[in-house]
Write a protein that holds these residues in place. Structure first.
Motif, mmCIF file in Angstrom:
data_model
loop_
_atom_site.group_PDB
_atom_site.id
_atom_site.type_symbol
_atom_site.label_atom_id
_atom_site.label_comp_id
_atom_site.label_asym_id
_atom_site.label_seq_id
_atom_site.Cartn_x
_atom_site.Cartn_y
_atom_site.Cartn_z
ATOM 1 N N SER B 3 -27.220 -6.519 -47.060
ATOM 2 C CA SER B 3 -28.226 -6.961 -46.093
ATOM 3 C C SER B 3 -29.573 -7.178 -46.776
ATOM 4 O O SER B 3 -30.375 -7.997 -46.340
ATOM 5 C CB SER B 3 -28.349 -5.964 -44.946
ATOM 6 O OG SER B 3 -29.148 -4.876 -45.311
ATOM 7 N N ILE B 55 -36.680 -23.585 -33.293
ATOM 8 C CA ILE B 55 -35.700 -23.193 -32.269
ATOM 9 C C ILE B 55 -34.286 -23.591 -32.700
ATOM 10 O O ILE B 55 -33.309 -22.892 -32.418
ATOM 11 C CB ILE B 55 -36.065 -23.831 -30.905
ATOM 12 C CG1 ILE B 55 -37.394 -23.257 -30.398
ATOM 13 C CG2 ILE B 55 -34.964 -23.601 -29.872
ATOM 14 C CD1 ILE B 55 -37.931 -23.931 -29.156
ATOM 15 N N GLY B 57 -33.219 -23.704 -35.771
ATOM 16 C CA GLY B 57 -32.820 -22.972 -36.976
ATOM 17 C C GLY B 57 -31.597 -22.086 -36.772
ATOM 18 O O GLY B 57 -30.625 -22.177 -37.540
ATOM 19 N N PRO B 58 -31.593 -21.232 -35.744
ATOM 20 C CA PRO B 58 -30.417 -20.391 -35.490
ATOM 21 C C PRO B 58 -29.173 -21.204 -35.128
ATOM 22 O O PRO B 58 -28.045 -20.755 -35.382
ATOM 23 C CB PRO B 58 -30.853 -19.522 -34.307
ATOM 24 C CG PRO B 58 -32.340 -19.493 -34.383
ATOM 25 C CD PRO B 58 -32.738 -20.858 -34.890
ATOM 26 N N VAL B 59 -29.350 -22.395 -34.555
ATOM 27 C CA VAL B 59 -28.205 -23.260 -34.242
ATOM 28 C C VAL B 59 -27.571 -23.747 -35.547
ATOM 29 O O VAL B 59 -26.338 -23.734 -35.705
ATOM 30 C CB VAL B 59 -28.648 -24.455 -33.366
ATOM 31 C CG1 VAL B 59 -27.466 -25.367 -33.070
ATOM 32 C CG2 VAL B 59 -29.302 -23.972 -32.076
ATOM 33 N N TYR B 61 -27.783 -22.195 -38.390
ATOM 34 C CA TYR B 61 -27.157 -20.996 -38.967
ATOM 35 C C TYR B 61 -25.754 -20.797 -38.382
ATOM 36 O O TYR B 61 -24.794 -20.535 -39.117
ATOM 37 C CB TYR B 61 -28.041 -19.780 -38.680
ATOM 38 C CG TYR B 61 -27.412 -18.464 -39.090
ATOM 39 C CD1 TYR B 61 -27.625 -17.941 -40.364
ATOM 40 C CD2 TYR B 61 -26.614 -17.740 -38.206
ATOM 41 C CE1 TYR B 61 -27.051 -16.741 -40.752
ATOM 42 C CE2 TYR B 61 -26.035 -16.536 -38.582
ATOM 43 C CZ TYR B 61 -26.260 -16.049 -39.853
ATOM 44 O OH TYR B 61 -25.678 -14.862 -40.222
ATOM 45 N N THR B 62 -25.639 -20.951 -37.068
ATOM 46 C CA THR B 62 -24.353 -20.772 -36.389
ATOM 47 C C THR B 62 -23.332 -21.803 -36.871
ATOM 48 O O THR B 62 -22.154 -21.491 -37.067
ATOM 49 C CB THR B 62 -24.543 -20.885 -34.862
ATOM 50 O OG1 THR B 62 -25.583 -19.987 -34.468
ATOM 51 C CG2 THR B 62 -23.264 -20.530 -34.112
ATOM 52 N N PRO B 69 -26.491 -15.549 -35.137
ATOM 53 C CA PRO B 69 -27.173 -14.375 -35.691
ATOM 54 C C PRO B 69 -27.149 -13.219 -34.687
ATOM 55 O O PRO B 69 -27.190 -13.448 -33.477
ATOM 56 C CB PRO B 69 -28.602 -14.868 -35.931
ATOM 57 C CG PRO B 69 -28.743 -16.110 -35.131
ATOM 58 C CD PRO B 69 -27.387 -16.696 -34.977
ATOM 59 N N VAL B 70 -27.068 -12.002 -35.214
ATOM 60 C CA VAL B 70 -27.024 -10.813 -34.344
ATOM 61 C C VAL B 70 -28.418 -10.539 -33.780
ATOM 62 O O VAL B 70 -29.406 -10.530 -34.511
ATOM 63 C CB VAL B 70 -26.546 -9.579 -35.137
ATOM 64 C CG1 VAL B 70 -26.544 -8.329 -34.257
ATOM 65 C CG2 VAL B 70 -25.165 -9.835 -35.721
ATOM 66 N N ILE B 71 -28.501 -10.383 -32.465
ATOM 67 C CA ILE B 71 -29.770 -10.029 -31.830
ATOM 68 C C ILE B 71 -29.505 -8.874 -30.862
ATOM 69 O O ILE B 71 -28.744 -9.027 -29.918
ATOM 70 C CB ILE B 71 -30.378 -11.224 -31.063
ATOM 71 C CG1 ILE B 71 -30.603 -12.398 -32.007
ATOM 72 C CG2 ILE B 71 -31.683 -10.817 -30.389
ATOM 73 C CD1 ILE B 71 -31.098 -13.660 -31.319
ATOM 74 N N THR B 72 -30.098 -7.718 -31.147
ATOM 75 C CA THR B 72 -29.941 -6.565 -30.263
ATOM 76 C C THR B 72 -31.313 -6.184 -29.729
ATOM 77 O O THR B 72 -32.204 -5.825 -30.503
ATOM 78 C CB THR B 72 -29.355 -5.361 -31.028
ATOM 79 O OG1 THR B 72 -28.306 -5.838 -31.874
ATOM 80 C CG2 THR B 72 -28.813 -4.320 -30.069
ATOM 81 N N ILE B 73 -31.504 -6.309 -28.429
ATOM 82 C CA ILE B 73 -32.802 -6.004 -27.822
ATOM 83 C C ILE B 73 -32.665 -4.726 -26.999
ATOM 84 O O ILE B 73 -31.852 -4.659 -26.079
ATOM 85 C CB ILE B 73 -33.288 -7.176 -26.935
ATOM 86 C CG1 ILE B 73 -33.382 -8.454 -27.779
ATOM 87 C CG2 ILE B 73 -34.635 -6.856 -26.305
ATOM 88 C CD1 ILE B 73 -33.477 -9.720 -26.962
ATOM 89 N N THR B 74 -33.458 -3.724 -27.376
ATOM 90 C CA THR B 74 -33.357 -2.445 -26.667
ATOM 91 C C THR B 74 -34.502 -2.243 -25.672
ATOM 92 O O THR B 74 -34.388 -1.426 -24.768
ATOM 93 C CB THR B 74 -33.367 -1.267 -27.668
ATOM 94 O OG1 THR B 74 -34.508 -1.412 -28.502
ATOM 95 C CG2 THR B 74 -32.113 -1.266 -28.527
ATOM 96 N N ALA B 75 -35.601 -2.985 -25.847
ATOM 97 C CA ALA B 75 -36.772 -2.775 -24.990
ATOM 98 C C ALA B 75 -36.472 -3.203 -23.554
ATOM 99 O O ALA B 75 -35.942 -4.288 -23.327
ATOM 100 C CB ALA B 75 -37.958 -3.566 -25.535
ATOM 101 N N LEU B 80 -41.072 -5.448 -22.658
ATOM 102 C CA LEU B 80 -41.042 -6.804 -23.221
ATOM 103 C C LEU B 80 -42.267 -7.597 -22.781
ATOM 104 O O LEU B 80 -42.869 -8.327 -23.567
ATOM 105 C CB LEU B 80 -39.767 -7.537 -22.781
ATOM 106 C CG LEU B 80 -38.465 -7.115 -23.464
ATOM 107 C CD1 LEU B 80 -37.272 -7.769 -22.769
ATOM 108 C CD2 LEU B 80 -38.480 -7.475 -24.943
#
Lengths: 142, 136
Positions: B3, B55, B57-59, B61-62, B69-75, B80
């Motif tokens: 990583s 915006i 960019g991640p497309v 990447y996919t 891409p991994v996105i984990t939102i805890t808030a 937020l």
């Protein structure tokens, strides 16, 4: 070809590379960003590698730019001129840092991850845009 | 370990984007600045194109890696909203964020940006440490 069209294409390409780089780095993930800021807990140093890599390449770009009369598709470089370390800089950066820590999002990753269709990101970006507009409407100097 | 390498590789792309925007268009790739100018209606086509690219960019990447891409939102949502307001207001008041001050500012050896980066890092560390302390 018209320089303005080339500039638009350049901006699109640079945004795309930027967003791709953010995705590759893992920094679209707020948990990873908060992990970097969690130095007294389960520290994840990855963001330092991201920033380090980015700064080194950007430094090469800056060095090259200093040798150029003007950018390839523009007549002048648009660079910040202010040199003063003043209270808006420090207070603004501190407020940003608090918000950054609270959600793990800074502007780049928040906007880039809009394409992933998560309501949390959309809500954050909406609030962020509101914060920007509030500042520019009521607090902008000059 | 891997990583860290991905982080470094991603950083190189981010730096490349920043270098290209500077060398070709003469502009600083600071996201809060570009978004702020876009909202103010300044240089609409180029600033809009950059944000659109960001915006997408991640497309890209996919498409390249076959998974998003991994996105984990805890808030939770109130956090937020508060965070978004602080980030939006703060980056405009402080004239930059992690990209403008962090990447370009440090690369330009700007004392203002050094001060900004130290300030938002310290504020971020204190915030996350408090969050963890109260297990939010």
């Amino acid at each position: 070809m018209n320089n303005q069209i080339i500039r638009i294409a350049t901006a699109l390409l640079c945004g795309l590379i930027f967003g791709f780089g953010l995705s590759l780095s893992g920094m679209l993930n707020p948990v990873r960003v908060q992990g970097f800021l969690d130095i007294f807990g389960a520290w994840d140093p990855t963001l330092a590698f991201v920033l380090g890599g980015a700064v080194v390449v950007a430094f090469c770009g800056v060095t090259l730019a200093k040798r150029m009369q003007h950018p390839v598709f523009e007549w002048t470089f648009y660079l910040p001129t202010s040199k003063r370390i003043d209270s808006p800089l420090i207070i603004g950066s501190a407020l940003f840092g608090i918000g950054w820590g609270l959600a793990g999002f800074c502007p780049g990753p928040a906007i880039a991850s809009l394409s992933q269709g998560l309501w949390q990101t959309a809500l954050f970006v909406l609030a962020m845009v509101t914060g920007m507009v509030l500042h520019d409407r009521f607090f902008k100097k000059g | 370990m891997s990583s860290y390498w991905l982080g470094l590789a991603g950083g190189l792309f981010i730096g490349l984007a920043a270098a290209l925007l500077l060398l070709l268009n003469g502009r600083i790739a600071g996201i809060s600045g570009i978004l702020g100018r876009l909202l103010a209606g300044d240089q609409l086509p180029t600033n809009g194109a950059f944000i659109l690219g960001l915006i997408l960019g991640p497309v890209l990447y996919t498409m390249v890696f076959g998974h998003p891409p991994v996105i984990t939102i805890t808030a939770p949502w109130p956090l937020l909203i508060a965070a978004g307001l602080l980030v939006g207001f703060g980056t405009r008041l402080g004239s930059g964020c992690t990209s403008g001050h962090g990447v370009l500012g440090l690369a330009r050896l700007s004392p203002r940006s050094f001060a900004a980066v130290v300030t938002f890092l310290v504020a971020g560390v204190i915030t996350v440490t408090l969050l963890r302390k109260f297990s939010l």
